[in-house]
Scaffold this motif. Structure first.
Motif, PDB file in Angstrom:
ATOM      1  N   GLY A  62      35.693  -9.095  80.897  1.00 57.97           N
ATOM      2  CA  GLY A  62      35.379 -10.163  81.835  1.00 57.97           C
ATOM      3  C   GLY A  62      36.556 -11.112  81.961  1.00 57.97           C
ATOM      4  N   SER A  63      36.266 -12.292  82.469  1.00 61.18           N
ATOM      5  CA  SER A  63      37.305 -13.292  82.693  1.00 61.18           C
ATOM      6  C   SER A  63      37.587 -14.044  81.392  1.00 61.18           C
ATOM      7  N   ILE A  64      38.410 -13.456  80.559  1.00 66.97           N
ATOM      8  CA  ILE A  64      38.681 -13.990  79.223  1.00 66.97           C
ATOM      9  C   ILE A  64      40.079 -14.586  79.174  1.00 66.97           C
ATOM     10  N   VAL A  65      40.149 -15.818  78.713  1.00 63.23           N
ATOM     11  CA  VAL A  65      41.454 -16.437  78.485  1.00 63.23           C
ATOM     12  C   VAL A  65      41.929 -16.103  77.075  1.00 63.23           C
ATOM     13  N   SER A  66      41.060 -16.363  76.109  1.00 66.24           N
ATOM     14  CA  SER A  66      41.361 -16.006  74.728  1.00 66.24           C
ATOM     15  C   SER A  66      40.065 -15.990  73.932  1.00 66.24           C
ATOM     16  N   ILE A  67      40.143 -15.422  72.741  1.00 62.99           N
ATOM     17  CA  ILE A  67      38.977 -15.319  71.872  1.00 62.99           C
ATOM     18  C   ILE A  67      39.299 -15.931  70.525  1.00 62.99           C
ATOM     19  N   ASN A  68      38.467 -16.833  70.077  1.00 63.41           N
ATOM     20  CA  ASN A  68      38.623 -17.403  68.740  1.00 63.41           C
ATOM     21  C   ASN A  68      38.012 -16.439  67.719  1.00 63.41           C
ATOM     22  N   ASP A  69      37.040 -16.896  66.951  1.00 69.88           N
ATOM     23  CA  ASP A  69      36.440 -16.048  65.931  1.00 69.88           C
ATOM     24  C   ASP A  69      35.657 -14.907  66.567  1.00 69.88           C
ATOM     25  N   MET A  70      35.687 -13.759  65.903  1.00 64.86           N
ATOM     26  CA  MET A  70      34.848 -12.615  66.258  1.00 64.86           C
ATOM     27  C   MET A  70      34.137 -12.169  64.989  1.00 64.86           C
ATOM     28  N   GLY A  71      32.980 -11.559  65.160  1.00 67.77           N
ATOM     29  CA  GLY A  71      32.263 -11.160  63.959  1.00 67.77           C
ATOM     30  C   GLY A  71      31.169 -10.159  64.207  1.00 67.77           C
ATOM     31  N   TRP A  72      30.597  -9.730  63.103  1.00 69.62           N
ATOM     32  CA  TRP A  72      29.459  -8.809  63.113  1.00 69.62           C
ATOM     33  C   TRP A  72      28.317  -9.424  62.318  1.00 69.62           C
ATOM     34  N   TYR A  73      27.134  -9.337  62.873  1.00 67.92           N
ATOM     35  CA  TYR A  73      25.905  -9.765  62.222  1.00 67.92           C
ATOM     36  C   TYR A  73      24.964  -8.581  62.213  1.00 67.92           C
ATOM     37  N   ARG A  74      23.954  -8.648  61.376  1.00 67.22           N
ATOM     38  CA  ARG A  74      22.963  -7.578  61.367  1.00 67.22           C
ATOM     39  C   ARG A  74      21.571  -8.161  61.150  1.00 67.22           C
ATOM     40  N   GLN A  75      20.597  -7.411  61.614  1.00 64.12           N
ATOM     41  CA  GLN A  75      19.212  -7.805  61.435  1.00 64.12           C
ATOM     42  C   GLN A  75      18.422  -6.601  60.962  1.00 64.12           C
ATOM     43  N   ALA A  76      17.943  -6.692  59.743  1.00 66.65           N
ATOM     44  CA  ALA A  76      17.111  -5.629  59.180  1.00 66.65           C
ATOM     45  C   ALA A  76      15.668  -5.844  59.626  1.00 66.65           C
ATOM     46  N   PRO A  77      14.859  -4.792  59.598  1.00 66.40           N
ATOM     47  CA  PRO A  77      13.456  -4.934  60.001  1.00 66.40           C
ATOM     48  C   PRO A  77      12.747  -6.019  59.216  1.00 66.40           C
ATOM     49  N   GLY A  78      12.121  -6.938  59.925  1.00 64.24           N
ATOM     50  CA  GLY A  78      11.370  -7.995  59.275  1.00 64.24           C
ATOM     51  C   GLY A  78      12.190  -9.113  58.675  1.00 64.24           C
ATOM     52  N   LYS A  79      13.494  -9.091  58.920  1.00 65.35           N
ATOM     53  CA  LYS A  79      14.352 -10.120  58.342  1.00 65.35           C
ATOM     54  C   LYS A  79      15.119 -10.862  59.434  1.00 65.35           C
ATOM     55  N   GLN A  80      15.698 -11.999  59.048  1.00 66.03           N
ATOM     56  CA  GLN A  80      16.487 -12.761  59.988  1.00 66.03           C
ATOM     57  C   GLN A  80      17.876 -12.153  60.145  1.00 66.03           C
TER      58      GLN A  80
ATOM     59  N   CYS B 283      27.682  -7.639  67.569  1.00 64.23           N
ATOM     60  CA  CYS B 283      28.972  -8.308  67.551  1.00 64.23           C
ATOM     61  C   CYS B 283      28.840  -9.670  68.221  1.00 64.23           C
ATOM     62  N   ASN B 284      29.738 -10.551  67.859  1.00 64.01           N
ATOM     63  CA  ASN B 284      29.671 -11.940  68.286  1.00 64.01           C
ATOM     64  C   ASN B 284      31.085 -12.464  68.480  1.00 64.01           C
ATOM     65  N   ALA B 285      31.274 -13.323  69.462  1.00 69.83           N
ATOM     66  CA  ALA B 285      32.617 -13.849  69.697  1.00 69.83           C
ATOM     67  C   ALA B 285      32.564 -15.203  70.377  1.00 69.83           C
ATOM     68  N   ASP B 286      33.522 -16.047  70.014  1.00 68.82           N
ATOM     69  CA  ASP B 286      33.731 -17.338  70.681  1.00 68.82           C
ATOM     70  C   ASP B 286      34.833 -17.142  71.705  1.00 68.82           C
ATOM     71  N   ILE B 287      34.468 -17.223  72.968  1.00 66.38           N
ATOM     72  CA  ILE B 287      35.377 -16.829  74.041  1.00 66.38           C
ATOM     73  C   ILE B 287      35.676 -17.989  74.977  1.00 66.38           C
ATOM     74  N   TRP B 288      36.966 -18.167  75.242  1.00 64.64           N
ATOM     75  CA  TRP B 288      37.415 -19.154  76.217  1.00 64.64           C
ATOM     76  C   TRP B 288      37.483 -18.509  77.594  1.00 64.64           C
ATOM     77  N   ARG B 289      36.813 -19.158  78.538  1.00 70.98           N
ATOM     78  CA  ARG B 289      36.900 -18.784  79.948  1.00 70.98           C
ATOM     79  C   ARG B 289      37.368 -20.029  80.692  1.00 70.98           C
ATOM     80  N   GLY B 290      38.612 -20.023  81.099  1.00 76.46           N
ATOM     81  CA  GLY B 290      39.149 -21.232  81.703  1.00 76.46           C
ATOM     82  C   GLY B 290      39.187 -22.348  80.678  1.00 76.46           C
ATOM     83  N   LEU B 291      38.539 -23.481  80.963  1.00 77.45           N
ATOM     84  CA  LEU B 291      38.515 -24.623  80.054  1.00 77.45           C
ATOM     85  C   LEU B 291      37.258 -24.652  79.192  1.00 77.45           C
ATOM     86  N   ASN B 292      36.394 -23.668  79.333  1.00 77.37           N
ATOM     87  CA  ASN B 292      35.126 -23.651  78.610  1.00 77.37           C
ATOM     88  C   ASN B 292      35.119 -22.582  77.532  1.00 77.37           C
TER      89      ASN B 292
END
Length: 118
Positions: free
Chosen positions: A25-43, A94-103
């Motif tokens: 997409g329209s990506i200027v830059s990406i700060n942190d990236m990561g992986w999370y998981r959710q097991a059945p019945g858990k957060q 997967c998860n990422a903090d992404i800059w699009r323009g000034l946001n």
């Protein structure tokens, strides 16, 4: 902006899988990236995160078995998972903090299922 994850599947305990996630997409830059998981019945829980500069952070349960890496030019983040255990079963996001323009916004991928059979 979209995050597309891939690489999940069924694996026996002790085996390995590699997850990949690509941001598009329209990506200027990406700060942190990561992986999370959710097991059945858990957060949903953090598995691993990596800064743009390559500093990593892992959940205690995966230290020494999982490795997170990223390619800043390609906007991708990977998770190499070795010595998998049944407790690693879950949906991985997967998860990422992404800059699009000034946001900057936080984005989630659609999730990929990892099943570890004992």
């Amino acid at each position: 902006v979209q995050l597309q994850a891939s690489g999940g599947g069924l694996v026996q305990a002790g085996g390995s899988l590699r997850l990949s996630c690509a941001a598009s997409g329209s990506i200027v830059s990406i700060n942190d990236m990561g992986w999370y998981r959710q097991a059945p019945g858990k957060q949903r829980e953090l598995v691993a995160r990596i800064t743009r500069g390559g500093i990593t952070n892992y959940a205690d349960s995966v230290k020494g078995r999982f490795t997170i890496s990223r390619d800043n030019a390609k906007h991708t983040v990977d998770l190499q998972m070795n010595s998998l255990k049944s407790g690693d079963t879950g949906i991985y996001y997967c998860n990422a903090d992404i800059w699009r323009g000034l946001n900057r916004d936080n984005y989630w991928g659609q999730g990929t299922l990892v099943t570890v059979s004992s």
